[in-house]
Design a protein around this motif. Structure first.
Motif, PDB file in Angstrom:
ATOM      1  N   ILE A 198      14.540  28.103   0.223  1.00 52.52           N
ATOM      2  CA  ILE A 198      14.994  29.587  -0.268  1.00 52.52           C
ATOM      3  C   ILE A 198      16.276  29.788   0.536  1.00 52.52           C
ATOM      4  CG2 ILE A 198      14.456  31.806  -0.655  1.00 52.52           C
ATOM      5  CD1 ILE A 198      11.392  30.650  -0.739  1.00 52.52           C
ATOM      6  N   GLY A 199      17.493  29.665  -0.103  1.00 53.51           N
ATOM      7  CA  GLY A 199      18.536  29.954   0.593  1.00 53.51           C
ATOM      8  C   GLY A 199      18.744  31.354   1.011  1.00 53.51           C
ATOM      9  N   GLY A 200      19.288  31.762   2.357  1.00 53.86           N
ATOM     10  CA  GLY A 200      19.523  32.782   2.827  1.00 53.86           C
ATOM     11  C   GLY A 200      21.037  33.192   3.016  1.00 53.86           C
ATOM     12  N   THR A 201      21.928  32.156   3.395  1.00 55.08           N
ATOM     13  CA  THR A 201      23.184  32.337   3.954  1.00 55.08           C
ATOM     14  C   THR A 201      24.245  32.820   2.669  1.00 55.08           C
ATOM     15  OG1 THR A 201      22.928  30.313   5.166  1.00 55.08           O
ATOM     16  CG2 THR A 201      25.197  30.986   4.527  1.00 55.08           C
ATOM     17  N   LYS A 202      23.624  32.301   1.489  1.00 57.34           N
ATOM     18  CA  LYS A 202      24.356  32.809   0.338  1.00 57.34           C
ATOM     19  C   LYS A 202      23.794  33.988  -0.630  1.00 57.34           C
ATOM     20  CE  LYS A 202      26.317  28.145  -0.221  1.00 57.34           C
ATOM     21  NZ  LYS A 202      26.490  26.902  -1.103  1.00 57.34           N
ATOM     22  N   ASN A 203      22.840  34.645   0.014  1.00 61.09           N
ATOM     23  CA  ASN A 203      22.195  35.728  -0.524  1.00 61.09           C
ATOM     24  C   ASN A 203      21.733  36.755   0.410  1.00 61.09           C
ATOM     25  OD1 ASN A 203      21.334  36.786  -3.325  1.00 61.09           O
ATOM     26  ND2 ASN A 203      19.152  36.644  -2.416  1.00 61.09           N
ATOM     27  N   GLY A 204      22.586  37.264   1.147  1.00 66.25           N
ATOM     28  CA  GLY A 204      22.426  38.468   2.113  1.00 66.25           C
ATOM     29  C   GLY A 204      22.118  38.239   3.620  1.00 66.25           C
ATOM     30  N   ALA A 205      21.945  36.846   4.162  1.00 71.55           N
ATOM     31  CA  ALA A 205      21.710  36.592   5.275  1.00 71.55           C
ATOM     32  C   ALA A 205      22.980  36.255   6.053  1.00 71.55           C
ATOM     33  CB  ALA A 205      20.705  35.491   5.533  1.00 71.55           C
ATOM     34  N   LEU A 206      22.859  36.348   7.344  1.00 73.72           N
ATOM     35  CA  LEU A 206      24.161  35.944   8.298  1.00 73.72           C
ATOM     36  C   LEU A 206      24.246  34.576   8.071  1.00 73.72           C
ATOM     37  CD1 LEU A 206      24.216  38.273  11.415  1.00 73.72           C
ATOM     38  CD2 LEU A 206      25.756  38.260   9.591  1.00 73.72           C
ATOM     39  N   PHE A 207      23.009  33.899   8.149  1.00 74.69           N
ATOM     40  CA  PHE A 207      22.945  32.270   8.204  1.00 74.69           C
ATOM     41  C   PHE A 207      21.457  32.437   7.862  1.00 74.69           C
ATOM     42  CE2 PHE A 207      22.598  33.646  12.474  1.00 74.69           C
ATOM     43  CZ  PHE A 207      21.404  32.845  13.025  1.00 74.69           C
ATOM     44  N   GLY A 208      21.168  30.912   7.700  1.00 76.99           N
ATOM     45  CA  GLY A 208      19.659  30.751   7.673  1.00 76.99           C
ATOM     46  C   GLY A 208      19.283  30.221   6.178  1.00 76.99           C
ATOM     47  N   GLU A 209      18.166  29.375   6.031  1.00 76.22           N
ATOM     48  CA  GLU A 209      17.345  28.917   4.962  1.00 76.22           C
ATOM     49  C   GLU A 209      15.961  28.897   5.316  1.00 76.22           C
ATOM     50  OE1 GLU A 209      20.265  28.897   3.044  1.00 76.22           O
ATOM     51  OE2 GLU A 209      21.469  28.306   4.747  1.00 76.22           O
ATOM     52  N   ALA A 210      15.194  29.177   4.369  1.00 74.07           N
ATOM     53  CA  ALA A 210      13.589  28.812   4.629  1.00 74.07           C
ATOM     54  C   ALA A 210      13.258  27.505   3.922  1.00 74.07           C
ATOM     55  CB  ALA A 210      12.991  30.065   4.230  1.00 74.07           C
ATOM     56  N   LEU A 211      12.926  26.794   4.577  1.00 70.61           N
ATOM     57  CA  LEU A 211      12.463  25.303   3.771  1.00 70.61           C
ATOM     58  C   LEU A 211      10.909  25.130   3.575  1.00 70.61           C
ATOM     59  CD1 LEU A 211      13.046  22.146   3.204  1.00 70.61           C
ATOM     60  CD2 LEU A 211      12.807  21.583   5.736  1.00 70.61           C
ATOM     61  N   VAL A 212      10.671  24.842   2.641  1.00 64.83           N
ATOM     62  CA  VAL A 212       9.269  24.754   2.337  1.00 64.83           C
ATOM     63  C   VAL A 212       8.662  23.176   2.018  1.00 64.83           C
ATOM     64  CG1 VAL A 212       7.404  25.705   0.703  1.00 64.83           C
ATOM     65  CG2 VAL A 212       9.151  27.138   1.174  1.00 64.83           C
ATOM     66  N   ILE A 213       7.872  22.535   2.665  1.00 66.17           N
ATOM     67  CA  ILE A 213       7.493  21.385   2.525  1.00 66.17           C
ATOM     68  C   ILE A 213       6.217  21.129   1.985  1.00 66.17           C
ATOM     69  CG2 ILE A 213       7.446  18.774   3.498  1.00 66.17           C
ATOM     70  CD1 ILE A 213       9.457  19.558   5.505  1.00 66.17           C
TER      71      ILE A 213
END
Length: 351
Positions: A198-213
């Motif tokens: 779930i991408g954060g960098t391109k949707n409101g975050a300074l940086f960061g993504e939440a990876l789900v495995i």
């Protein structure tokens, strides 16, 4: 200058900045082993309906892609992707740098199909050629299109048939989930993919993504792989804090509200351009649109608007990419439509 270049040209949503400021003086453990990352991971598990999934806070999209692929595949295995896929087209050989070939297929509106997966296996013969081990795709794709529930299900079934991992790049997952054409929920996606983020960098975050495995076979010593790929952030809590702020409220969170905002303005822009008789490079229902404009119109628009020339000029026409984001304003879209209409009118008069 009005920006339609990307959805990460601005900083962070005010709610994210507020959360970072509020927690700034806290002391926590490092490398993502803190209460904020733990809480954010629980929020993600609840959101996608996978209580037992591994969730890793990653620093960015390319480190996420490279780490997942390097961790999941054996040294002799390859990954199948659309030719327009981010790992093939825009990551400077980072995946190949880990020793894994990308088998690039010419997608259909930017998308892979089960038939293309079958075709990719034509390049695999025996121990003398790389063996496909994963299918990589983006939701939405790099040209803004999305996989329907039926399309994603068919790909997941093909991956099971072929013994492949299915990994979904979700850099713009928010706009995929909230666009009007979407019929695939996050929990449904979570049951089909072995891993996704779930991408954060391109949707409101300074940086960061939440990876789900979801697939435990992909999570073996995964933190070791994050470290080895130079992606284990010492101040990892900064990613967790941002996702706490973005995902508070689940599907009613600011994360999905700002993605909906970007989609709404992109739709207005798309409809306005289409009403002028302008064609498009791709069928995109999300926040990236690709109108094909006369070269002279592009040159004039570039004086007041910052955007990306998507492909070279051909027969006096240029496909461009226009991207809306959480910070895009209605007035920005109105200004672009107004100037484009005037320029198109002038162009028609000359012709």
């Amino acid at each position: 200058m009005i920006y339609f270049r990307s959805d990460y040209s601005q900083g962070a949503h005010p709610k994210v900045l507020e959360a970072l400021t509020k927690t700034n003086f806290e002391h926590t453990d490092g490398y993502g082993m803190d209460v904020h990352c733990s809480h954010a991971a629980d929020m993600v598990r609840d959101l996608v309906g996978l209580p037992d999934a591994a969730v890793h806070m990653m620093i960015g999209g390319t480190p996420c892609n490279v780490t997942v692929i390097a961790a999941a595949l054996r040294p002799y295995e390859s990954v199948i992707a659309a030719r327009s896929g981010h790992i093939y087209f825009h990551e400077t050989g980072a995946v190949e740098g880990t020793g894994h070939r990308i088998v690039a297929m010419e997608g259909v509106n930017g998308k892979l199909t089960p038939e293309l997966v079958d075709k990719a296996f034509e390049e695999y013969e025996d121990e003398h050629t790389p063996k496909p081990g994963m299918v990589y795709l983006s939701q939405p794709t790099e040209i803004g299109s999305i996989y329907s529930k039926a399309e994603m299900t068919a790909l997941a079934e093909k991956c099971k048939e072929k013994g492949l991992f299915l990994y979904v790049d979700g850099a713009r997952m928010g706009t995929a989930i909230t666009c009007a054409a979407n019929d695939l929920s996050l929990p449904e996606l979570a049951q089909l993919a072995d891993a996704f983020y779930i991408g954060g960098t391109k949707n409101g975050a300074l940086f960061g993504e939440a990876l789900v495995i979801r697939n435990k076979a992909m999570d073996d010593h995964f933190r070791w792989m994050i470290k080895r790929q130079c992606g284990l952030l010492a101040k990892g809590r900064l990613i967790g804090v941002q996702f706490e702020a973005l995902l508070e409220g689940g599907m009613n969170s600011v994360y999905f509200a700002i993605a909906s905002h970007a989609n709404r303005l992109a739709e207005k822009l798309r409809n306005g351009l289409a009403s002028m008789g302008i064609g498009f490079f791709s069928d995109s229902p999300t926040n990236q649109i690709f109108p094909i404009l006369p070269a002279k119109v592009v040159e004039e628009l570039e004086k007041d608007f910052f955007f990306y020339r998507w492909a070279p000029e051909k027969d006096g026409m240029i496909p461009v990419r226009l991207v809306t984001a959480w910070g895009t304003e209605e007035a920005h879209v109105d200004a672009l439509l107004e100037k484009t209409a005037a320029l198109m009118h002038q162009s028609e008069k000359k012709n």
